[in-house]
Design a protein around this motif. Structure first.
Motif, mmCIF file in Angstrom:
data_model
loop_
_atom_site.group_PDB
_atom_site.id
_atom_site.type_symbol
_atom_site.label_atom_id
_atom_site.label_comp_id
_atom_site.label_asym_id
_atom_site.label_seq_id
_atom_site.Cartn_x
_atom_site.Cartn_y
_atom_site.Cartn_z
ATOM 1 N N GLY A 1 50.103 61.311 41.254
ATOM 2 C CA GLY A 1 48.977 60.429 41.539
ATOM 3 C C GLY A 1 49.119 59.742 42.876
ATOM 4 N N ASP A 2 48.875 58.430 42.881
ATOM 5 C CA ASP A 2 48.896 57.677 44.139
ATOM 6 C C ASP A 2 50.288 57.608 44.760
ATOM 7 O OD1 ASP A 2 46.215 57.216 43.856
ATOM 8 O OD2 ASP A 2 46.454 55.250 42.918
ATOM 9 N N ASN A 3 51.319 57.954 43.990
ATOM 10 C CA ASN A 3 52.675 57.892 44.539
ATOM 11 C C ASN A 3 52.987 59.049 45.472
ATOM 12 O OD1 ASN A 3 52.581 59.633 42.311
ATOM 13 N ND2 ASN A 3 54.774 59.423 41.911
ATOM 14 N N SER A 4 52.022 59.935 45.719
ATOM 15 C CA SER A 4 52.252 61.029 46.672
ATOM 16 C C SER A 4 52.593 60.479 48.047
ATOM 17 C CB SER A 4 51.024 61.944 46.756
ATOM 18 O OG SER A 4 49.888 61.237 47.218
ATOM 19 N N TYR A 5 51.994 59.320 48.421
ATOM 20 C CA TYR A 5 52.318 58.688 49.696
ATOM 21 C C TYR A 5 53.817 58.389 49.780
ATOM 22 C CZ TYR A 5 47.279 57.500 49.911
ATOM 23 O OH TYR A 5 45.913 57.536 49.929
ATOM 24 N N ASP A 6 54.307 57.721 48.747
ATOM 25 C CA ASP A 6 55.701 57.278 48.765
ATOM 26 C C ASP A 6 56.676 58.452 48.684
ATOM 27 O OD1 ASP A 6 54.981 54.621 48.946
ATOM 28 O OD2 ASP A 6 54.913 54.341 46.779
ATOM 29 N N ILE A 7 56.274 59.512 47.994
ATOM 30 C CA ILE A 7 57.160 60.679 47.875
ATOM 31 C C ILE A 7 57.403 61.300 49.250
ATOM 32 C CG2 ILE A 7 57.345 63.024 46.944
ATOM 33 C CD1 ILE A 7 55.873 61.986 44.448
ATOM 34 N N PHE A 8 56.347 61.404 50.053
ATOM 35 C CA PHE A 8 56.535 61.934 51.405
ATOM 36 C C PHE A 8 57.242 60.925 52.290
ATOM 37 C CE2 PHE A 8 55.239 62.640 55.817
ATOM 38 C CZ PHE A 8 55.588 63.973 55.980
ATOM 39 N N LYS A 9 56.854 59.673 52.178
ATOM 40 C CA LYS A 9 57.425 58.624 53.025
ATOM 41 C C LYS A 9 58.927 58.495 52.819
ATOM 42 C CE LYS A 9 56.951 53.661 53.994
ATOM 43 N NZ LYS A 9 56.195 52.420 53.651
ATOM 44 N N GLY B 1 49.935 54.814 59.613
ATOM 45 C CA GLY B 1 50.659 53.558 59.792
ATOM 46 C C GLY B 1 51.704 53.335 58.709
ATOM 47 N N ASN B 2 51.393 53.750 57.485
ATOM 48 C CA ASN B 2 52.337 53.607 56.382
ATOM 49 C C ASN B 2 53.594 54.437 56.635
ATOM 50 O OD1 ASN B 2 53.477 53.030 53.880
ATOM 51 N ND2 ASN B 2 52.236 54.514 52.786
ATOM 52 N N PHE B 3 53.404 55.676 57.062
ATOM 53 C CA PHE B 3 54.547 56.551 57.324
ATOM 54 C C PHE B 3 55.359 56.062 58.530
ATOM 55 C CE2 PHE B 3 51.957 60.263 55.369
ATOM 56 C CZ PHE B 3 52.272 59.814 54.091
ATOM 57 N N GLU B 4 54.676 55.482 59.513
ATOM 58 C CA GLU B 4 55.364 54.959 60.698
ATOM 59 C C GLU B 4 56.337 53.841 60.340
ATOM 60 O OE1 GLU B 4 52.603 55.269 64.637
ATOM 61 O OE2 GLU B 4 51.799 54.057 63.005
ATOM 62 N N SER B 5 56.057 53.150 59.247
ATOM 63 C CA SER B 5 56.896 52.009 58.884
ATOM 64 C C SER B 5 58.286 52.434 58.423
ATOM 65 C CB SER B 5 56.222 51.181 57.789
ATOM 66 O OG SER B 5 56.122 51.915 56.576
ATOM 67 N N TYR C 1 50.472 66.223 57.158
ATOM 68 C CA TYR C 1 51.687 65.617 57.688
ATOM 69 C C TYR C 1 52.864 66.505 57.285
ATOM 70 C CZ TYR C 1 48.903 61.282 58.029
ATOM 71 O OH TYR C 1 47.938 60.334 58.323
ATOM 72 N N TYR C 2 53.843 66.628 58.178
ATOM 73 C CA TYR C 2 55.030 67.391 57.790
ATOM 74 C C TYR C 2 56.291 66.754 58.367
ATOM 75 C CZ TYR C 2 54.311 69.759 62.356
ATOM 76 O OH TYR C 2 54.105 70.057 63.692
ATOM 77 N N ASN C 3 57.373 66.930 57.610
ATOM 78 C CA ASN C 3 58.677 66.393 57.964
ATOM 79 C C ASN C 3 59.338 67.360 58.950
ATOM 80 O OD1 ASN C 3 61.639 65.996 57.783
ATOM 81 N ND2 ASN C 3 61.127 64.505 56.196
ATOM 82 N N LYS C 4 59.484 66.923 60.193
ATOM 83 C CA LYS C 4 59.983 67.815 61.239
ATOM 84 C C LYS C 4 61.438 68.225 61.012
ATOM 85 C CE LYS C 4 58.717 66.745 65.465
ATOM 86 N NZ LYS C 4 58.455 65.920 66.673
ATOM 87 N N LYS C 5 62.224 67.333 60.431
ATOM 88 C CA LYS C 5 63.624 67.675 60.169
ATOM 89 C C LYS C 5 63.719 68.818 59.157
ATOM 90 C CE LYS C 5 68.065 65.859 58.565
ATOM 91 N NZ LYS C 5 68.275 67.049 57.711
ATOM 92 N N TYR C 6 62.986 68.692 58.057
ATOM 93 C CA TYR C 6 63.055 69.719 57.018
ATOM 94 C C TYR C 6 62.539 71.067 57.526
ATOM 95 C CZ TYR C 6 64.055 66.160 53.457
ATOM 96 O OH TYR C 6 64.635 65.169 52.699
ATOM 97 N N LEU C 7 61.425 71.043 58.244
ATOM 98 C CA LEU C 7 60.888 72.311 58.738
ATOM 99 C C LEU C 7 61.783 72.894 59.823
ATOM 100 C CD1 LEU C 7 58.358 71.219 57.170
ATOM 101 C CD2 LEU C 7 57.005 72.566 58.792
ATOM 102 N N GLY C 8 62.371 72.022 60.649
ATOM 103 C CA GLY C 8 63.288 72.507 61.676
ATOM 104 C C GLY C 8 64.522 73.150 61.078
ATOM 105 N N ASP C 9 65.085 72.504 60.051
ATOM 106 C CA ASP C 9 66.273 73.050 59.390
ATOM 107 C C ASP C 9 65.984 74.399 58.729
ATOM 108 O OD1 ASP C 9 67.651 70.817 60.174
ATOM 109 O OD2 ASP C 9 67.611 69.837 58.202
ATOM 110 N N ALA C 10 64.721 74.598 58.321
ATOM 111 C CA ALA C 10 64.340 75.852 57.671
ATOM 112 C C ALA C 10 63.898 76.919 58.667
ATOM 113 C CB ALA C 10 63.224 75.588 56.665
#
Length: 423
Positions: free
Chosen positions: A260-268, A283-287, A157-166
């Protein structure tokens, strides 16, 4: 008269006992006597949204016809497989159950899981409608032992805004980078130079199973193996190169340590630009409506594409009631045929034709990583595979922490795995 009464009481008691004995085993009669409906008990180990989506599918199936009624039972993940294995051995198993491919090595040796080839033929199931990789994963000794439901794998998964800005996005939204390890690592370095100081170029679970899964994929991308001829192959040049790459990402600050498991939330929460995690995260990221992200198959960094993955499948326990077994196979095939519903949970449908339906195409992101089903490398069969995986994971995490060198960690992992396999 008294003797007559005694005989009458004994006769009634015998009738009750015989009636009870004729009521069948734990799997029940072929059909409910009251309404002529075949009833199937169905066990699953799903939590959260997975459980909700599967329950909705069962409800839709029950409403779609009046010949079979499926009774849905969702069990706790932590004790699901011990419970299922015990039920198989004691002949008290459900009529149909979910089983991961990676768990076959502990379930099939019970001898209580039915080979499905004859049943599939009678149920009208066509194996050619399923993904080739997924069908091969359920074959043992030339026989099909399960109906594939999905593929779930680690993807990117990648953040399109961050990669676009770079300046790292092409016009179609794909990542602009050179191929291979060098190209991917250089992309991360560019992100590090351009991102805000509180945003990491990449995030993975560096102290949990994600390190193991990513290492596993990178080993297979080099043509390496995890087991060969029943023995672990962990301390190898391919394995060393995979861990050295992840250690480079850590040492150069391209991803943080001790995650650890917080990698989900760090990206989200938009504190990382790239992550490797499971398809179930979609689905988690879509929220998070503010998160502008893309989801693609696990990137090819070495000579050949490969990703860690597994499949939920449907097994049919052995029993005397063949009518129930055929109904169970038909139900399993229906679930796979309606895989677009299950794809809402993020999983890749096991039938390629489902991916061409309008219902599936209407789902965001899913089609962009569906190709991962073709490159998944399933776990080898071993009755101690879970213990081996845990031992290897522990050593790899110690490498990430810097407590062991790559060489020391892989040697320890190899020795631990060999002891478990050969004890």
């Amino acid at each position: 008269m008294k003797m007559f009464r005694k005989l009458l009481v004994v006769s009634i008691a015998l009738m009750v006992i015989l009636a009870g004995c004729s009521s069948g085993n734990s799997n029940g009669d072929k059909k409910s006597e009251s309404n002529g409906v075949t009833e199937l008990s169905y066990w699953v180990p799903f939590s959260g949204s997975d459980g909700e989506f599967m329950e909705a599918m069962v409800k839709k199936y029950n409403e779609s016809q009046d010949e079979v009624k499926v009774q849905f039972m969702n069990s706790n993940w932590d004790n699901y497989y011990p419970k299922l294995k015990t039920a198989l051995v004691s002949n008290s198993a459900p009529d149909i159950a979910v089983a991961h491919v990676s768990r076959f090595s502990e379930l099939l040796p019970t001898g209580k899981v039915e080979a499905l080839d004859e049943l599939a033929s009678e149920a009208g199931l066509d194996w050619s409608t399923y993904g080739e990789n997924q069908v091969e994963a359920v074959i043992r000794d030339g026989k099909h032992y399960a109906v594939p439901l999905d593929t779930h794998a680690v993807i990117m998964y990648y953040n399109k805004k961050y990669l676009g800005d770079a300046g790292l996005l092409n016009e179609d939204g794909t990542i602009k980078m050179e191929t291979g390890v060098e190209g991917f690592t250089e992309m991360l370095k560019t992100l590090k130079a351009e991102l805000p100081s509180d945003v990491s170029p990449m995030i993975i679970g560096s102290n949990n199973v994600f390190t193991f899964w990513i290492w596993y994929a990178l080993v297979h991308q080099q043509g390496g193996t995890y087991f060969a001829d029943g023995q672990p192959t962990i301390d190898t040049p391919e394995s060393k190169k995979a861990m050295e790459l992840m250690k480079t990402w850590l040492d150069e600050g391209l991803m943080p340590a001790d995650i650890g498991d917080n990698s989900y939330d760090i990206f989200k929460t938009e504190k990382a630009a790239v992550t490797f995690t499971g398809v179930w995260s979609t689905g988690n990221f879509e929220s998070n409506e503010s998160l502008d992200f893309a989801a693609v198959s696990f990137p090819q960094l070495f000579d050949q594409p490969a990703a860690w993955g597994d499949s939920h499948t449907l097994i049919v326990p052995k029993q005397d009631n063949k009518e129930k077994q055929i109904a169970a196979v038909k139900f399993a095939d229906w679930l796979a045929e309606n895989g677009a519903m299950w794809a809402k949970a993020g999983h890749v449908p096991s039938k390629p034709a489902v991916q061409e339906t309008e219902e599936y195409k209407a789902l965001d992101f899913r089609a962009d990583y569906a190709g991962v089903m073709d490159i998944v490398k399933y776990m080898p069969d071993s009755n101690v595979i879970s213990a081996v995986n845990e031992a290897v994971q522990e050593s790899l995490v110690q490498i990430n922490y810097g407590n062991l060198t790559v060489e020391e960690g892989l040697k320890k992992a190899q020795e631990s795995a060999e002891k478990l396999v050969n004890k």
